[in-house]
Design an enzyme around this catalytic site. Structure first.
Site, short mmCIF file in Angstrom:
data_model
loop_
_atom_site.label_atom_id
_atom_site.label_comp_id
_atom_site.label_asym_id
_atom_site.label_seq_id
_atom_site.Cartn_x
_atom_site.Cartn_y
_atom_site.Cartn_z
N ASN A 67 1.09 -0.95 0.14
CA ASN A 67 0.07 -0.46 0.31
C ASN A 67 0.72 0.81 -0.16
O ASN A 67 1.83 1.44 0.99
CB ASN A 67 -1.14 -0.58 1.13
CG ASN A 67 -2.45 1.79 1.26
OD1 ASN A 67 -1.85 2.19 0.46
ND2 ASN A 67 -3.01 1.34 1.97
N GLU A 89 -8.13 -5.94 5.62
CA GLU A 89 -8.40 -5.38 3.78
C GLU A 89 -6.90 -6.80 2.80
O GLU A 89 -7.04 -6.62 1.86
CB GLU A 89 -8.05 -3.80 3.68
CG GLU A 89 -8.97 -3.61 4.23
CD GLU A 89 -8.68 -1.85 4.36
OE1 GLU A 89 -8.19 -1.62 5.18
OE2 GLU A 89 -8.85 -1.04 4.15
N HIS A 139 -13.03 2.16 0.81
CA HIS A 139 -12.94 1.11 1.95
C HIS A 139 -13.31 0.11 0.57
O HIS A 139 -14.01 -0.23 1.83
CB HIS A 139 -14.20 1.68 3.23
CG HIS A 139 -12.95 2.79 3.58
ND1 HIS A 139 -13.53 3.54 4.28
CD2 HIS A 139 -11.08 2.80 4.22
CE1 HIS A 139 -12.78 4.20 5.05
NE2 HIS A 139 -11.55 3.87 4.89
#
Ligand code: ADP
Length: 389
Positions: free
Chosen positions: A10, A376, A178
């Site tokens: 990320n 996630e 999200h």
């Protein structure tokens, strides 16, 4: 041969957060490289969350490629003999083109460049990391997983702003974010909630960023974030929805530059701005300061107002799910939200809430509420491996 591993990345403007995971998604190592372009710092934890001290102080780290090079070195040192099967990236924006994760080859990256103007704070860095890793490891498969994709099936009307058609046609509408978290929750809901998982459910992702998603049959029908991740709820440092006239006032009357306004809305507002103390819900709940109490009250008030709005889109409400840092840990915030739904027949189970659930409501409650931890990164691992197989 030892089982392969997957890198989950990320990438932000000056940092790369990472997980090195088993094929099952289980974290072997997690951490972040920050200070890219300034003073580099490296944080590493093992799968159990224990910090691993590292004697690593690179003088310079000019770009993402340097950070990823360092990370590949760490992976080789800590997991000798384990082959990296693929890298899965969190990419903020897939527009309306990408309804699912995709192999991020050069042609796909060129198409994803088109969304840079829609998410200038995140998208360029997400893509830079994929390109940098491709230079370092040209043969490593890379997969882009999108924060927007979960919402792509929403009705067009749920996505529109009341703006001139020309702007709508160029893509100025609600995308929602999200999505990887909501996908993780949607997958876990049946195990925790039983058949109720497929009813009318609002999932509240309350972390540093906060949003809610109305799901019917575990599909997104509406969400509080819009064109950007600024819309909707009050967040740690982001304002959430405000009258757009405030932006005009700052521009015209106060002479703020666009960059100054972006800083104000993304980094100086929300819980931090209203409390004047902290963006961390723990600090605010522990504080006696009236401004801290006001920030928490506003946070809850905005959640309740948005639940009202999402319920109307759903045509009812069977259950509420809390997730992410605040949702999973802040029992007083959960209690105030559930009590706010008391007139609809929601009945808090105080002891269960204090214990962290998973069920937070009494058996006779007309709206059930649950805590479900999000993950996630595990979604990115499973999606990445699914695409490769
Ligand atoms: P991110 O959105 O960056 O992934 P998290 O989901 O980890 O963030 O959420 C971070 C926030 O969760 C913190 O800023 C803090 O406000 C809140 N939080 C974490 N633990 C607790 C706790 N025990 N009580 C209240 N709030 C908490």
């Amino acid at each position: 041969m030892a089982e392969g591993i997957v890198l989950v990345l990320n990438a932000g403007s000056s940092s790369v957060k990472f997980r090195i995971a088993e094929e099952s998604g289980t974290a072997l190592y997690e951490g972040a490289i920050s200070g890219i372009g300034s003073k580099p710092a490296f944080k590493l934890k093992d799968g159990a969350g224990k910090t691993i001290p590292l004697d690593l102080a690179p003088e310079r780290m000019d770009e993402h490629q340097d950070a990823l090079d360092l990370l590949l070195g760490i992976a080789a040192e800590f997991l000798p003999g384990r082959q990296i099967l693929a890298a899965g990236h969190r990419v903020v924006h897939g527009g309306l083109d990408f309804a699912a994760p995709v192999i991020a080859d050069a042609a796909v990256l060129d198409r994803l460049d088109a969304f840079v103007p829609l998410a200038p704070l995140h998208q360029p860095h997400n893509l830079a990391a994929i390109r940098a890793l491709a230079r370092l490891r040209p043969d490593l498969p890379q997969v882009a997983c999108f924060d927007t994709a979960f919402h792509i099936g929403q009705d067009r009307i749920a996505r529109l702003f009341g703006l001139p058609r020309a702007l709508i046609d160029e893509g100025v509408f609600r995308y929602g974010f999200h999505g990887l978290s909501y996908q993780a929750i949607a997958a876990r809901m049946p195990a925790v909630m039983g058949p109720g998982a497929d009813g009318k459910v609002i999932v509240a992702h309350l972390g540093n960023g906060c949003s809610m998603c109305a799901m019917d049959g575990r599909r997104s029908v509406a969400t509080t974030m819009g064109f950007t991740a600024l819309d909707g709820l009050v967040m740690g440092t982001r304002s959430g929805a405000i009258d757009p006239g405030v932006v005009l006032y700052l521009l015209e009357q106060k002479g703020y530059t666009p960059a100054r306004i972006a800083d104000l809305l993304y980094r100086e507002s929300g819980l931090l701005g209203v409390s004047g103390l902290s963006n961390d819900m723990r600090d605010l709940l522990a504080s006696d300061a009236p401004a801290a109490a006001e920030a928490v009250a506003l946070f809850v008030h905005r959640i309740l107002r948005e639940i009202g709005s999402l319920m109307m889109v759903l045509g009812g409400l069977d259950a509420l799910v809390f997730t992410a840092g605040i949702g999973e840990n802040a029992a007083p915030v959960r209690a105030r939200v559930i009590e706010g739904l008391g007139f609809l027949g929601a009945r808090l189970d105080g002891a269960a809430n204090a214990a962290g659930g998973p069920r937070l409501t009494a058996p006779d409650s007309r709206i059930a509420a649950f805590v479900i931890p999000t993950d996630e990164e595990a979604v990115i691992v499973s999606e990445t491996l699914r695409l490769l197989s």
